[in-house]
Motif scaffolding. Sequence first.
Motif, PDB file in Angstrom:
ATOM      1  N   ALA A 124       0.869  -1.179   0.000  1.00  0.00           N
ATOM      2  CA  ALA A 124       0.000   0.000   0.000  1.00  0.00           C
ATOM      3  C   ALA A 124       0.905   1.227   0.000  1.00  0.00           C
ATOM      4  N   LEU A 125       0.703   2.096  -0.956  1.00  0.00           N
ATOM      5  CA  LEU A 125       1.488   3.322  -1.067  1.00  0.00           C
ATOM      6  C   LEU A 125       0.670   4.462  -0.472  1.00  0.00           C
ATOM      7  N   ARG A 126       1.194   5.074   0.562  1.00  0.00           N
ATOM      8  CA  ARG A 126       0.461   6.148   1.229  1.00  0.00           C
ATOM      9  C   ARG A 126       1.169   7.472   0.959  1.00  0.00           C
ATOM     10  N   HIS A 127       0.377   8.486   0.610  1.00  0.00           N
ATOM     11  CA  HIS A 127       0.958   9.782   0.277  1.00  0.00           C
ATOM     12  C   HIS A 127       0.199  10.908   0.940  1.00  0.00           C
ATOM     13  N   ALA A 128       0.851  12.045   1.055  1.00  0.00           N
ATOM     14  CA  ALA A 128       0.224  13.238   1.609  1.00  0.00           C
ATOM     15  C   ALA A 128      -0.766  13.820   0.604  1.00  0.00           C
ATOM     16  N   PRO A 129      -1.714  14.627   1.046  1.00  0.00           N
ATOM     17  CA  PRO A 129      -2.677  15.253   0.125  1.00  0.00           C
ATOM     18  C   PRO A 129      -2.035  16.429  -0.610  1.00  0.00           C
ATOM     19  N   GLU A 130      -1.058  16.109  -1.443  1.00  0.00           N
ATOM     20  CA  GLU A 130      -0.258  17.106  -2.168  1.00  0.00           C
ATOM     21  C   GLU A 130      -0.010  16.560  -3.557  1.00  0.00           C
TER      22      GLU A 130
END
Length: 358
Positions: A124-130
């Motif tokens: 699972a790749l998790r990223h900031a809301p950017e």
Amino acid sequence: MTPADLSLTVLRAVRRAVDENALRAPVPARVRVERTRPGGRGDYASAVALQLAGPAALTAREVAEILRERMAGAPGIGRVEITGPGFLNFTLDASADVRGLLHRVREQGLRYGHGDALAGEATALRHAPEVRAAVTAHTVGALARAQGAHVDVLCDGAADPEWARLGIPADAPGRPTAPVTEIRPVPAGATAGELLDRLGPDASRWGLLRPAGHDRAPLGGELLVQGEANPLFLVRYAHARTHALTRGATLLGITSAPGEEPAGPTPAPRTRALLTLLADHPAVLLAAARHRAPDRLARHLEAVAQAFFDFHDAASPLPVGDEKPSAAHRSRLALAEAAGTVLAGGLSLLGISAPLYL
């Protein structure tokens, strides 16, 4: 023959030597081969004989001799030499190498380089809301899926509706069911809407993905320059040029045909440079997926584009002046078309369009 093909050929020679009791050593899970350094012998080299020498209770050169005997005449290999304490050096059979490579690219099309090396892996790749984090995470997901992995992409906060204009699908809902990897590139310093208004989707994605994640992303007007100093233009122009060659060849009644010519027994340096980059494409895609580094693919596409133009300028795929169409032109055209396929496939994985006309 790709590096992966050569690695398997060497591994089969090890297994054969062990089965024949000529070599008493454990068979490794894989054999590493690398391109020879400038001034070295052959196209590739392997230190597998040094690795096996201790367990086999032989010198590395003795192990290398055993393996060389079992690789002599193998398809795609022209010559096997032993250098130094026991390095195996391989010179590929250029004509077979070229035909096999171009046939693979033609048969697999935009999926050339896709594989199953990551099959069975889930992440699972998790990223900031950017915006840069979102584009990077979804591109890494595409690269990993092209190698057989199962990937979910998760956002830490609310998604920006403008991301859809950059081709970013909705993130997977719910909690992750696989190990989580954080995707945290240096932020873009602009919103998706601002980038799209200034640059459009293709230049925005290239500008966000081309630099390594730890570097700031240059997102100025240079991304829209219609000139070869702009890497994005260079890559897309090279792709469009390959299609222009095919259209021109059709008017002349020429069809592409992979054959011995563009390499021959001793390929011209510019031809070999392009062939090498095309052969390396599967390894580049796998490395970009494993290291979560789409910038590796972008740089590779730049190198392919430049090598294509160097090849094109040195040996035109179409007749020039009073030249008559020949087998050489058909072979060169096949190589040019393969370059176009690799460029289009790579751009597709980056989420960038590959126009037929520029």
